[in-house]
Design a protein around this motif. Structure first.
Motif, short mmCIF file in Angstrom:
data_model
loop_
_atom_site.label_atom_id
_atom_site.label_comp_id
_atom_site.label_asym_id
_atom_site.label_seq_id
_atom_site.Cartn_x
_atom_site.Cartn_y
_atom_site.Cartn_z
N SER A 8 -2.29 4.92 7.29
CA SER A 8 -3.00 4.02 6.38
C SER A 8 -2.28 3.83 5.05
CB SER A 8 -4.41 4.56 6.11
OG SER A 8 -4.35 5.80 5.42
N ARG A 9 -1.14 4.51 4.88
CA ARG A 9 -0.42 4.40 3.61
C ARG A 9 0.47 3.17 3.61
NH1 ARG A 9 0.99 10.77 3.58
NH2 ARG A 9 -1.01 11.53 2.77
N PRO A 10 0.47 2.42 2.51
CA PRO A 10 1.26 1.19 2.45
C PRO A 10 2.76 1.43 2.52
CG PRO A 10 -0.47 1.17 0.78
CD PRO A 10 -0.42 2.56 1.35
N PRO A 113 -2.22 -2.44 4.50
CA PRO A 113 -2.50 -2.31 3.06
C PRO A 113 -1.23 -2.47 2.23
CG PRO A 113 -2.52 -0.16 4.12
CD PRO A 113 -2.41 -1.17 5.22
N TYR A 115 0.53 -1.99 -2.05
CA TYR A 115 0.45 -1.59 -3.45
C TYR A 115 0.74 -2.82 -4.32
CZ TYR A 115 1.22 3.24 -1.76
OH TYR A 115 1.14 4.45 -1.13
N ARG A 128 0.89 8.33 -2.60
CA ARG A 128 0.30 8.81 -1.34
C ARG A 128 -1.08 9.42 -1.59
NH1 ARG A 128 5.88 10.02 -1.13
NH2 ARG A 128 6.95 9.26 0.75
N THR A 131 -3.52 6.66 -2.33
CA THR A 131 -3.93 5.96 -1.11
C THR A 131 -4.95 6.77 -0.31
OG1 THR A 131 -1.79 4.85 -0.97
CG2 THR A 131 -3.11 4.93 1.04
N HIS A 134 -8.19 6.24 -1.92
CA HIS A 134 -8.65 4.90 -1.57
C HIS A 134 -9.28 4.89 -0.17
CE1 HIS A 134 -8.23 0.47 -1.01
NE2 HIS A 134 -7.75 0.78 0.18
N THR A 135 -8.62 5.52 0.78
CA THR A 135 -9.09 5.55 2.16
C THR A 135 -10.39 6.35 2.29
OG1 THR A 135 -6.81 5.38 2.95
CG2 THR A 135 -8.46 6.15 4.53
N VAL A 182 -3.95 0.02 -5.16
CA VAL A 182 -3.87 0.05 -3.70
C VAL A 182 -4.87 -0.97 -3.18
CG1 VAL A 182 -4.13 1.43 -1.61
CG2 VAL A 182 -3.33 2.52 -3.71
N SER A 184 -6.52 -2.93 0.33
CA SER A 184 -6.66 -3.05 1.77
C SER A 184 -6.26 -4.46 2.20
CB SER A 184 -8.11 -2.76 2.18
OG SER A 184 -8.45 -1.41 1.89
#
Length: 243
Positions: A8-10, A113, A115, A128, A131, A134-135, A182, A184
């Motif tokens: 899920s990290r950009p 996703p 940044y 990281r 994120t 955020h998640t 961040v 989505s």
């Protein structure tokens, strides 16, 4: 063990680099604000940002240009980076939200996703970790929050009015938007075609409890470069940090 948050990290980001930087003149007479060098580093602000993004796992960056765009584009074309960098230029003013949407449309992975960062921010912290924050909150957008130091000395008094202490440039008690985000995938379509997302999209998401604020960790470096004094202070701080 595989980290479940990795997917899920950009790996993509937008850098907003179109500002005129009028308060940084004469430095910005012949270059856009993100091209101003921090004294002692030999590298413009945006160069530090791109190195930071690369170190945080980003592989693709879209730089949104405006004022003196050709100067920034020439520098980007003549400099090697460990990431892919492309530029976009608005043919007409779209406002902050419209400009962000225009740039986001050029990201290589619209279903992933991303940044975003303002081009005049000089910072270092873990994207990281931001994120993951955020998640965990199932947010559509997350803003990094900073507590900048106020530019004056503060005075503390007791209830009777006697001065009890002097504090040189203390952190403000308020958190401010640190200019790092961040987002989505669905955030892009919520941005206005023209106008300011901070007056439209952000308030809407806040009402829906889908906007999160990530406080910068204790000791994280952050400074907005707005004036010549900010350049001088950044140089002193970085020298003290040994960076």
């Amino acid at each position: 063990m595989t980290d479940p948050n990795v997917a899920s990290r950009p790996v993509q980001a937008v850098v907003l680099a179109g500002g005129q930087g009028s308060r940084l003149r004469p430095y910005t007479d012949d270059r856009p604000k993100p091209m101003v060098e921090i004294p002692g580093t030999g590298t413009p602000i945006i160069g530090h940002q791109l190195a930071w993004l690369a170190g945080e796992g980003v592989t693709d960056v879209v730089v949104s240009c405006g004022h003196l765009a050709e100067v920034l584009q020439r520098w980007l074309e003549s400099t090697e980076f460990p990431i892919r960098v492309t530029t976009v230029v608005e043919t007409e003013p779209l406002g902050r939200g419209g400009g962000l949407k225009f740039a986001a449309k050029h990201l290589p992975h619209p279903d992933r996703p991303w940044y975003a960062t303002n081009g005049d921010i000089w910072t270092r912290f873990s994207l990281r970790d931001m994120t993951d924050f955020h998640t965990e909150r199932d947010a559509v957008a997350t803003l990094a929050l900073a507590r900048p130091r106020i530019p004056w000395g503060a005075v503390e008094t007791d209830d009777f009015g006697h001065i009890t202490d002097f504090i040189e440039a203390p952190p403000t008690s308020y958190q401010v938007n640190a200019g790092v985000y961040v987002f989505s995938p669905e955030f892009t379509e919520l941005l206005p075609e023209r106008g300011d997302h901070e007056r439209t999209t952000f308030p809407r998401l806040a009402r829906e409890r889908r906007l999160a604020g990530y406080p910068l960790p204790q000791g994280a470096y952050w400074r907005a470069i707005d004036t010549a004094k900010d350049l001088t202070e950044a140089a002193k701080e970085l020298a003290a940090l040994g960076r």
